[in-house]
Design an enzyme around this catalytic site. Sequence first.
Site, PDB file in Angstrom:
ATOM      1  N   THR A 337      -7.568   4.049  -7.112  1.00  0.00           N
ATOM      2  CA  THR A 337      -8.044   3.018  -8.030  1.00  0.00           C
ATOM      3  C   THR A 337      -7.446   1.699  -7.589  1.00  0.00           C
ATOM      4  OG1 THR A 337      -7.914   4.683  -9.795  1.00  0.00           O
ATOM      5  CG2 THR A 337      -8.183   2.416 -10.494  1.00  0.00           C
ATOM      6  N   GLU A 377     -13.366  15.373  -9.776  1.00  0.00           N
ATOM      7  CA  GLU A 377     -12.014  14.954 -10.152  1.00  0.00           C
ATOM      8  C   GLU A 377     -11.521  15.838 -11.293  1.00  0.00           C
ATOM      9  OE1 GLU A 377      -9.631  12.516  -9.851  1.00  0.00           O
ATOM     10  OE2 GLU A 377     -10.464  10.926  -8.599  1.00  0.00           O
ATOM     11  N   SER A 418      -4.187   6.835 -11.847  1.00  0.00           N
ATOM     12  CA  SER A 418      -4.549   8.019 -12.609  1.00  0.00           C
ATOM     13  C   SER A 418      -3.768   8.072 -13.921  1.00  0.00           C
ATOM     14  CB  SER A 418      -4.324   9.268 -11.751  1.00  0.00           C
ATOM     15  OG  SER A 418      -4.846  10.419 -12.381  1.00  0.00           O
TER      16      SER A 418
END
Length: 515
Positions: A337, A377, A418
């Site tokens: 991310t 995921e 995460s």
Amino acid sequence: MGGVVAAGHGKTAAAAVEMLKQGGNAFDAAVAGVLASCVAESVLTSLAGGGFLLAHTGAGEHVLFDFFTQTPADKTLEHPLDFYPICADFGDTVQEFHIGLGAMAVPGVLKGLVHVHQRLGRLPLEKVVAPAIYLARRGVVVNGFLAYVYGVLKPILLATPGARAMYAPQGQLLKAGEILHMPAFADALERLVNQGIDAFWQAMAAQVTASKGGYLTVEDFERYRVIERQPLCLDYHGTQLLTNPPPSAGGGLIACSLALLADCELAGYGSPEHLRSLSQVMRFTNVARRDGYDARLHQSCVAEEFLSAGHLDQYRGQLADAIASLQSPVANKLGSTTHLSVIDDEGNAASVTTSNGEGSSYVLPGTGIMVNNMLGEEDLNPHGFHQWTPDQRMSSMMAPTMVLRDGHPYLVLGSGGSNRIRTAILQVISNLVDFQMPLEAAVAAPRIHWENDVFHLEPGFNQALLTPIIGDAKPLWWQAQNMFFGGVHAVGLDENGVLHGAGDSRRSGAVAVAQ
């Protein structure tokens, strides 16, 4: 226009700040920065990924743009499912992810960026895409952090011809100091400007659905919409917090943690009292999450009920007892991310977090765009793979956040990482508000993370002093600061009203300023 940008790469930040120099606003800068990050940080984000942008306008409007991924409307398969595991090697541990065409959810970043630009931007789209086109054609030098990520994601980056053409053009993965070129991505952005979003989106849908082995259909793309939501609001020690509301989980969990932390005696930063309270707040936020929050994320009023005094009081009592019991001496590691924060001198601010998961390895032909693997995921599929509810916005830990004082942005921040996103953001906010740290120090300060009774601690805390407060948890003393603990890229106003920023070194963060 003046302003400041903090982002995950110097080229990302530079692209964003160039928009300010050309007279654009914070929203032009945010869109240009994310487009550039699809080159400079292409293993962390993609136009075929998902994300969120929290906006505050100089006129006082607050809106959360939700362009995260959506589950397909139908689980019927016309071809054998292309969905398989790979092992990502972090050096000290190996983690399994699933990729392939069957791991792809409906993407949203492209539509989200265009929507934000049309709604709040000032410059023409051809100017906003220009820095990304330039980077993609000229190339970006692979830095040490991204070379590490390449190594972690090696099985994905070598799994398909399209991925190999970008990341291993000579047969071996690009190394630090070598140059990543993405000319097809430059061509794609030029088509976007010339053809418009509708034609580009239709072509994208046709390419994805022409592949055999996934769930996505043309109808999934036709149904996809960017959603404008009211941000979740919380008062904390004289400031107002704005963050990502349900159905994403991260913002509500940050708000829960701050509400619990507000009642705690923190003493000095890094003291036993501080870390005892902080760790137990993380612990009981996890308890509150398991007690039905995740299962109710798509219900109306879930945030109001979750953050109500009546609901939080049951955890406040348990929290106080747990802290008291520790006062007596007792004998998805990656998070692919990235984040960008920007504020301009007209009072506009944007906090945008995007992700491609780890990537499915499927690259849309002729575009340089890798599609996400959100259906593969584990964090996003808590009930198991292929058990998702059809045609539903997926939940996420991403939590673009702002802290306001007197109605104006005092802090704009967000993080990758995460499950560590929420604890990283929580700690930076607390460092600033509770301990009055300068922004750069608040981001650089060592962090902790409590999850599943494992207590992760970065170096910088007094190990001998803190050992007695860990209780029954398993301590994990990290030897160096690490991307595991997130990457908080933040901008804000200092005590003199001067714009400044901080890029998190854990994820090679960078800052750029327009005077």
